[in-house]
Design a protein around this motif. Structure first.
Motif, mmCIF file in Angstrom:
data_model
loop_
_atom_site.group_PDB
_atom_site.id
_atom_site.type_symbol
_atom_site.label_atom_id
_atom_site.label_comp_id
_atom_site.label_asym_id
_atom_site.label_seq_id
_atom_site.Cartn_x
_atom_site.Cartn_y
_atom_site.Cartn_z
ATOM 1 N N PRO A 27 0.824 -1.212 0.000
ATOM 2 C CA PRO A 27 0.000 0.000 0.000
ATOM 3 C C PRO A 27 0.858 1.261 0.000
ATOM 4 O O PRO A 27 2.033 1.241 0.378
ATOM 5 C CB PRO A 27 -0.787 -0.117 1.305
ATOM 6 C CG PRO A 27 0.131 -0.881 2.210
ATOM 7 C CD PRO A 27 0.852 -1.861 1.326
ATOM 8 N N LYS A 28 0.247 2.363 -0.422
ATOM 9 C CA LYS A 28 0.905 3.664 -0.404
ATOM 10 C C LYS A 28 0.095 4.620 0.457
ATOM 11 O O LYS A 28 -1.129 4.535 0.506
ATOM 12 C CB LYS A 28 1.039 4.216 -1.823
ATOM 13 C CG LYS A 28 1.924 3.377 -2.737
ATOM 14 C CD LYS A 28 2.020 3.989 -4.126
ATOM 15 C CE LYS A 28 2.920 3.159 -5.040
ATOM 16 N NZ LYS A 28 3.000 3.742 -6.401
ATOM 17 N N PRO A 29 0.745 5.546 1.135
ATOM 18 C CA PRO A 29 0.000 6.503 1.962
ATOM 19 C C PRO A 29 -0.716 7.535 1.094
ATOM 20 O O PRO A 29 -0.222 7.933 0.033
ATOM 21 C CB PRO A 29 1.094 7.156 2.814
ATOM 22 C CG PRO A 29 2.338 7.024 1.988
ATOM 23 C CD PRO A 29 2.204 5.737 1.243
ATOM 24 N N VAL A 30 -1.888 7.963 1.554
ATOM 25 C CA VAL A 30 -2.654 8.972 0.837
ATOM 26 C C VAL A 30 -3.429 9.806 1.849
ATOM 27 O O VAL A 30 -3.827 9.302 2.907
ATOM 28 C CB VAL A 30 -3.616 8.313 -0.184
ATOM 29 C CG1 VAL A 30 -4.675 7.487 0.523
ATOM 30 C CG2 VAL A 30 -4.275 9.352 -1.071
ATOM 31 N N ASN A 31 -3.611 11.088 1.554
ATOM 32 C CA ASN A 31 -4.390 11.956 2.420
ATOM 33 C C ASN A 31 -5.871 11.700 2.178
ATOM 34 O O ASN A 31 -6.340 11.752 1.040
ATOM 35 C CB ASN A 31 -4.056 13.422 2.148
ATOM 36 C CG ASN A 31 -4.831 14.380 3.037
ATOM 37 O OD1 ASN A 31 -5.976 14.727 2.748
ATOM 38 N ND2 ASN A 31 -4.205 14.798 4.129
ATOM 39 N N LEU A 32 -6.619 11.428 3.235
ATOM 40 C CA LEU A 32 -8.019 11.045 3.090
ATOM 41 C C LEU A 32 -8.866 12.164 2.496
ATOM 42 O O LEU A 32 -9.705 11.925 1.619
ATOM 43 C CB LEU A 32 -8.583 10.618 4.447
ATOM 44 C CG LEU A 32 -10.053 10.207 4.478
ATOM 45 C CD1 LEU A 32 -10.326 9.045 3.526
ATOM 46 C CD2 LEU A 32 -10.477 9.838 5.904
ATOM 47 N N TYR A 33 -8.673 13.398 2.945
ATOM 48 C CA TYR A 33 -9.485 14.505 2.429
ATOM 49 C C TYR A 33 -9.248 14.712 0.933
ATOM 50 O O TYR A 33 -10.196 14.919 0.161
ATOM 51 C CB TYR A 33 -9.173 15.788 3.198
ATOM 52 C CG TYR A 33 -10.042 16.955 2.766
ATOM 53 C CD1 TYR A 33 -11.352 17.075 3.222
ATOM 54 C CD2 TYR A 33 -9.546 17.932 1.904
ATOM 55 C CE1 TYR A 33 -12.151 18.136 2.827
ATOM 56 C CE2 TYR A 33 -10.339 18.991 1.498
ATOM 57 C CZ TYR A 33 -11.639 19.085 1.962
ATOM 58 O OH TYR A 33 -12.424 20.135 1.558
ATOM 59 N N LEU A 34 -7.984 14.629 0.506
ATOM 60 C CA LEU A 34 -7.681 14.780 -0.919
ATOM 61 C C LEU A 34 -8.274 13.629 -1.726
ATOM 62 O O LEU A 34 -8.727 13.815 -2.858
ATOM 63 C CB LEU A 34 -6.166 14.855 -1.130
ATOM 64 C CG LEU A 34 -5.468 16.083 -0.532
ATOM 65 C CD1 LEU A 34 -3.969 16.011 -0.782
ATOM 66 C CD2 LEU A 34 -6.051 17.356 -1.129
ATOM 67 N N TRP A 35 -8.273 12.439 -1.136
ATOM 68 C CA TRP A 35 -8.863 11.278 -1.807
ATOM 69 C C TRP A 35 -10.360 11.486 -2.047
ATOM 70 O O TRP A 35 -10.872 11.194 -3.126
ATOM 71 C CB TRP A 35 -8.630 10.037 -0.946
ATOM 72 C CG TRP A 35 -9.385 8.810 -1.368
ATOM 73 C CD1 TRP A 35 -10.637 8.444 -0.984
ATOM 74 C CD2 TRP A 35 -8.946 7.804 -2.274
ATOM 75 N NE1 TRP A 35 -11.002 7.265 -1.568
ATOM 76 C CE2 TRP A 35 -9.983 6.844 -2.375
ATOM 77 C CE3 TRP A 35 -7.784 7.596 -3.000
ATOM 78 C CZ2 TRP A 35 -9.880 5.712 -3.177
ATOM 79 C CZ3 TRP A 35 -7.676 6.466 -3.800
ATOM 80 C CH2 TRP A 35 -8.721 5.542 -3.885
#
Length: 442
Positions: A27-35
């Motif tokens: 997995p890769k990290p991602v910002n939830l709000y941007l997602w």
């Protein structure tokens, strides 16, 4: 007093993003709000929603990237949650097939937005369901928070999918230009106090056939050593399908005994999952079950001193096509070559009725035993509160029960704040939170 937080800061957390539904690693990290606000895969989602064939639609959905909204993981399973990385959020999922009784279903997102603890709510990738995010007070009580959340939704006869109870539950990318974001959101503090689950004792079947003996010696060892071979939803599902296709309804106890070694085992969820496996298995096999046993260092060849000789085994084919299993012979691997074991089989006609979602009254809570919570008392409490009050999960208010023509009633949510909303209904005033409502409760 209720705690309110700015929604954008609540959603401004890091979660894990996976390449697609079928890739549980890397997995890769991602910002939830941007997602949530990114339209990168918009066209792919619109293509999925325009596809009328369910099989093709599901295949397309599986290719979309997906996240674990409740935290950061090294692998997509509950045990691989990075310590201290829980996002403080729990997701809910509302499927149309489980809520066909709701007449204003198309307007449900607006209603859900009136619940003060809903930070976000939007369309699912198929466009026929809703999903959302709720901030929780105690991330270590993730599953218990979900049980309480499910109870709150059940008050409005809204049925939630059980999968988000697992902290590693997946959420595929979806597109909703009119997704709901609250300005501020209330921290959800309710949780169900865990109840002790009776441990099922395993006993072997007398005069069992060869296949059953092999399975039972492995299950006996799993039970004796309390080894979890069901970790990860795909493994759990595959094991259930193996047992369902081989033993039909007779494999339900096997599935419970194997599943109860998992730390998040629940009787009702396990029953529901096995019923799903009975409807969805494709062929008779035990590859997944024996494979997971081997991974745990358990093999039937080492546990059985010898296989039974000259024992008749009725191998019943339980496939959906009701095809006839032809007879076959083979030599025992643990006996001298001159001793031949004959396996006889007979055709067994077994019809599997197509699944139809139940039509549930908005007051009638007599859901099927495999889907409804057990009729036992649970307690809900807030961290730090002294008094714990008991709540009956199947209770309905007298005013509701006496109201005529309730089938198809529209869920209407009109609370100004959570405390006031609870105080308006005697059911929720028992949930272990202050019952005195006032202006300063905001």
């Amino acid at each position: 007093m209720a705690t309110y937080l700015p929604t954008q800061s609540v959603l401004n957390v890091e979660v894990s993003c996976f390449a697609n539904y079928n890739t549980p690693s890397n997995p890769k990290p991602v910002n939830l709000y941007l997602w949530l606000t990114n339209a990168k895969y918009r066209d792919r989602v619109l293509t999925i929603r325009a596809e009328s064939d369910k099989l093709k639609r599901d295949a397309l959905k599986a290719t979309l990237p997906a996240i674990t909204p409740s935290g950061v993981f090294t692998y997509r399973q509950a045990s691989s949650l990075v310590p201290g990385s829980h996002s403080g959020l729990i997701q809910f999922d509302i499927d149309f097939k489980d809520n066909a009784h709701i007449r204003n279903y198309a307007n449900l997102k607006v209603q859900l937005g009136r619940l003060p603890f809903v930070a976000y709510c939007g369309l699912s990738v198929s466009g026929t369901g809703y999903w959302g995010l709720v901030p929780i007070a105690h991330p270590k009580r993730h599953g218990q928070h979900f049980d309480a959340l499910r109870r709150v939704f059940a008050h409005y006869r809204i049925n939630l999918d059980d999968k988000p109870r697992n902290v590693a539950s997946l959420r595929g990318y979806s597109y909703d230009p009119e997704g709901y974001f609250s300005e501020k959101v209330m921290l959800f503090e309710l949780y169900d106090e865990p109840q002790s689950v009776p441990v099922r004792q395993f006993s072997q079947t007398k005069d069992a056939d060869t296949e059953r003996q092999r399975v039972e010696v492995c299950i006996g060892e799993i039970s004796r050593r309390n080894i979890d071979i069901t970790s990860g939803y795909n493994n759990w599902y595959a094991i259930g399908c193996d047992l369902a296709s081989t033993f039909g309804e007779g494999g339900r106890d096997y599935f419970h005994i194997v599943s109860q070694c998992h730390p998040e085992y629940q009787i009702t969820s396990c029953d529901k999952q096995y019923t799903h496996c009975l409807r969805s298995y494709k062929e008779v096999q035990l590859k997944a079950f024996f494979g997971r046993c081997r991974d745990a260092g358990i093999t039937w060849k080492e546990l059985l001193p010898h296989e039974p000789v000259n024992r008749i085994s009725l191998l019943k084919n339980k496939s959906k096509t009701c095809s006839t299993v032809t007879g076959k012979t083979g030599k025992s691997t643990d006996e001298p070559s001159n001793q031949i074991q004959t396996l006889l089989s007979e055709p067994v006609a077994r019809e599997v009725a197509p699944f139809k979602p139940p039509i549930i009254s908005l007051v009638d809570t007599s859901i099927s035993e495999t889907c409804s919570p057990p009729a036992t008392e649970k307690t809900l409490q807030n961290e730090g509160l002294i008094e714990i009050l008991t709540v009956e999960p199947e209770r309905c208010c007298a005013s509701e029960c006496e109201e005529p023509n309730l089938v198809g009633r529209k869920p209407m949510i009109s609370a100004k704040n959570f405390h006031e909303w609870q105080c308006q209904d005697s059911y929720f005033s028992q949930m272990g939170v202050p019952t005195k409502c006032s202006e300063d409760s905001l």
